[in-house]
Design a protein around this motif. Structure first.
Motif, short mmCIF file in Angstrom:
data_model
loop_
_atom_site.label_atom_id
_atom_site.label_comp_id
_atom_site.label_asym_id
_atom_site.label_seq_id
_atom_site.Cartn_x
_atom_site.Cartn_y
_atom_site.Cartn_z
N ARG A 22 1.34 5.18 -6.34
CA ARG A 22 2.66 4.35 -5.90
C ARG A 22 2.29 2.95 -5.42
NH1 ARG A 22 6.04 8.72 -2.57
NH2 ARG A 22 6.18 10.47 -4.16
N ALA A 23 1.28 2.77 -4.90
CA ALA A 23 0.92 1.48 -4.27
C ALA A 23 0.70 0.52 -5.71
CB ALA A 23 -0.46 1.34 -3.57
N GLY A 24 0.24 1.21 -6.90
CA GLY A 24 -0.14 0.31 -7.98
C GLY A 24 1.31 -0.24 -8.57
N LEU A 25 2.29 0.76 -8.55
CA LEU A 25 3.50 0.53 -9.04
C LEU A 25 4.41 -0.36 -8.42
CD1 LEU A 25 4.32 4.19 -10.19
CD2 LEU A 25 3.73 2.30 -11.96
N TYR A 26 4.28 -0.30 -7.14
CA TYR A 26 4.97 -1.36 -6.24
C TYR A 26 4.42 -2.78 -6.46
CZ TYR A 26 8.03 1.84 -3.67
OH TYR A 26 9.01 3.04 -3.51
N SER A 27 3.17 -2.64 -6.53
CA SER A 27 2.30 -3.80 -6.61
C SER A 27 3.06 -4.52 -8.24
CB SER A 27 0.79 -4.04 -6.74
OG SER A 27 0.70 -3.26 -5.55
#
Length: 208
Positions: free
Chosen positions: A38-43
């Motif tokens: 999820r962090a990668g997608l928000y980034s």
């Protein structure tokens, strides 16, 4: 509007560029490995919003102005490098101070912060602006309407394809990271690798 043939050629050229992992992919992968899918997608979303702002700047002529000012280009480049270094130091310091905290291990990084960091990392990269200035006009046909409209359309298509590519890397890296976070030692190594990626990107921003 660009013709169908022009758009197909543009998409093919864009995919040829995006399929080779670059700084954006490295950044998204580092975020996914350190904080999860999820962090990668928000980034990734932050990066693409930053890219959209660069497209708007290109259409408005601001990117060409940046290209003509060596001082502005250098200032923005070093600002971007400094921000990446800040992210690297933050990754090492926060993780190492709280690595044994259960709350730290289970609490995801702030989504808003991840998104903001992505926007700033992309926005503070003048090379992205110069890339759009050099790349998009090659597919503009003066006989097909206002150049500004064509640049915006091409820019939107580029960002959409970039989002698909970057999100694929984010999901893959997130799945890999989930398998690697089982031990204390592995988590520390992940932190160091992620911090190293940020420092490496900062060096690329200044030297390349």
């Amino acid at each position: 509007m660009p013709t169908a043939a022009t758009m197909l050629g543009f998409c093919a050229a864009t995919l040829a560029i995006l399929v080779i992992p670059g700084p954006s992919v490295m950044y998204v992968v580092a975020r996914s490995i350190a904080h999860g899918r999820r962090a990668g997608l928000y980034s990734m979303l932050g990066l693409e919003v930053g890219a959209l702002l660069h497209v708007a700047g290109t259409a408005a002529g601001l990117a060409a102005l940046l290209a003509s000012s060596e001082f502005a280009f250098t200032l923005l480049r070093y600002a971007g490098a400094a921000y990446l270094l800040h992210l690297g130091v933050q990754q090492l310091r926060v993780r190492h101070e709280q690595v044994d905290s259960p709350a730290h291990r289970t609490s995801p990084a702030s989504r808003l912060r991840l998104f903001r960091d992505g926007v700033l990392v992309d926005l503070l990269n003048p090379k992205t602006a110069l890339f759009f200035v050099a790349f998009l006009p090659q597919f503009v046909d003066p006989g097909r309407g206002p150049a500004t409209v064509q640049v915006v359309v091409l820019g939107l298509v580029f960002v959409l394809l970039a989002a698909l590519c970057d999100s694929t890397y984010a999901v893959a890296a997130g799945r890999l990271a989930a398998r690697l976070r089982d031990s204390h030692r592995t988590r520390r190594r992940i932190d160091r690798i992620s911090a190293g990626v940020y420092v490496g990107l900062a060096g690329m921003a200044v030297l390349v």
